[in-house]
Design a protein around this motif. Sequence first.
Motif, PDB file in Angstrom:
ATOM      1  N   ALA A 116      47.113  37.688  23.939  1.00 23.12           N
ATOM      2  CA  ALA A 116      46.255  37.714  22.870  1.00 23.12           C
ATOM      3  C   ALA A 116      45.087  36.913  22.481  1.00 23.12           C
ATOM      4  N   ALA A 117      45.129  35.652  23.213  1.00 29.01           N
ATOM      5  CA  ALA A 117      43.872  34.855  23.259  1.00 29.01           C
ATOM      6  C   ALA A 117      42.902  35.453  24.174  1.00 29.01           C
ATOM      7  N   ALA A 118      43.291  35.838  25.099  1.00 32.07           N
ATOM      8  CA  ALA A 118      42.362  36.632  26.057  1.00 32.07           C
ATOM      9  C   ALA A 118      41.682  37.778  25.390  1.00 32.07           C
ATOM     10  N   LYS A 119      42.322  38.580  24.792  1.00 31.72           N
ATOM     11  CA  LYS A 119      41.691  39.649  24.241  1.00 31.72           C
ATOM     12  C   LYS A 119      40.571  39.256  23.151  1.00 31.72           C
ATOM     13  N   GLN A 120      41.095  38.307  22.284  1.00 27.74           N
ATOM     14  CA  GLN A 120      39.991  37.647  21.324  1.00 27.74           C
ATOM     15  C   GLN A 120      38.753  36.870  22.072  1.00 27.74           C
TER      16      GLN A 120
END
Length: 395
Positions: free
Chosen positions: A388-392
């Motif tokens: 999720a963090a990587a996508k953001q």
Amino acid sequence: MSAVLHLNPPTRAEHIGSLLRPAKLIAKRTDYEANKCSAEELRVVEDESIPAVVKLQQEVGVKTITDGEYRRGAFYQGIFEKLEGMTIMPTRQCGSSSYIPYVAIFKAMGLTEYTSIYCTGKIKRAKGVHTEDFKFLKELVAPEDVKFLKVTICGPTWMHLRHGPEYTYNHSVYKTDAEYFADLIKAYREEIDELYQLGCRHIQFDDPTFSFFCAESMIDGMREAGVNHEALLSMYIDVYNDILKDRPADLTVGVHTCRGNYKGMHYTEGSLDRIAEKFFRDLQVDVYYLEYDTERSGGLEPLRYLPTNKVVVLGLVTSKSEKLEDIASLKKRVEEAAEIISQGHPKRSKVEALNQLCLSPQCGFASVFEGNPISEEGERSKLELVVAAAKQIWQ
């Protein structure tokens, strides 16, 4: 080495390799270690367990797939045990190298012996080491996803640092480190070549050795013992470079270096600053998997030495506890790393620097088969957080 970034793999959301074993596999491995079952009986349970851990990785959205290191009792097992010329020593003295962080801890705990390896004959790779495991893993993913499979291998320096030139090999077999490493390098090259022929495009060396060179305690101990630590570090880097020389351009090779992960316990502390220039500029790998979940790793400043053609996977999410990091904090640290890299040597734009970064847990969830003090639900949450963090961060 190619100046092209090897980002596919690794993808932006990475993990280090080892994952929590199910209770059935832990029980069977425990029986095996106690000589209560055969290797064949253990392998049956491994075969039954690996499809589920592959599914876990697919469900959370991590594209880099491993077998969770389910076929090992500890992360460093595999290649040394399977090479001809290597003898497993069930009870071997810890030796005089008490300056090595984990040896010092063993001795403080009253442990004077452990299972280790001694080179008693000429080193030869007579059969594949991780090749059959890779074949098994290939059958569990779609053909187009084989390129994302990652094989983790114990680093070639592991036994040499542990025992030193006096006790690593029989001196009637090899008279010098150069002779010993020449054959070991050949064996590693043969293993990597066969893995590549089978379709492997992503190899990660697991080698805490480099972080140990950041520990003041080890450097002080080496000085007292008359060991030239600078020359030893350079030799180890040369060993890696000889193994990786002339590798295929589409083979991504990384090295993971952490400060220990024995059931959630670390062994050492210290910033990469001590070795950063050699580590980032001279070591000819594509990817660095670095531990950055606590202050024991020092700051991000050593990243200023990162060349423009290499990638750092920032291990900002701890695998040692249930506590879940927040995405805002992760984004802030990735931004800080990108800023440092952009102002490094040579300078580059922040956009270019950000493109050289990925995100992961700082280490595996089970460097030894018993695992870290974290639940399976906690492990899943950590992996989902990384994705999720990587996508953001990278949109």
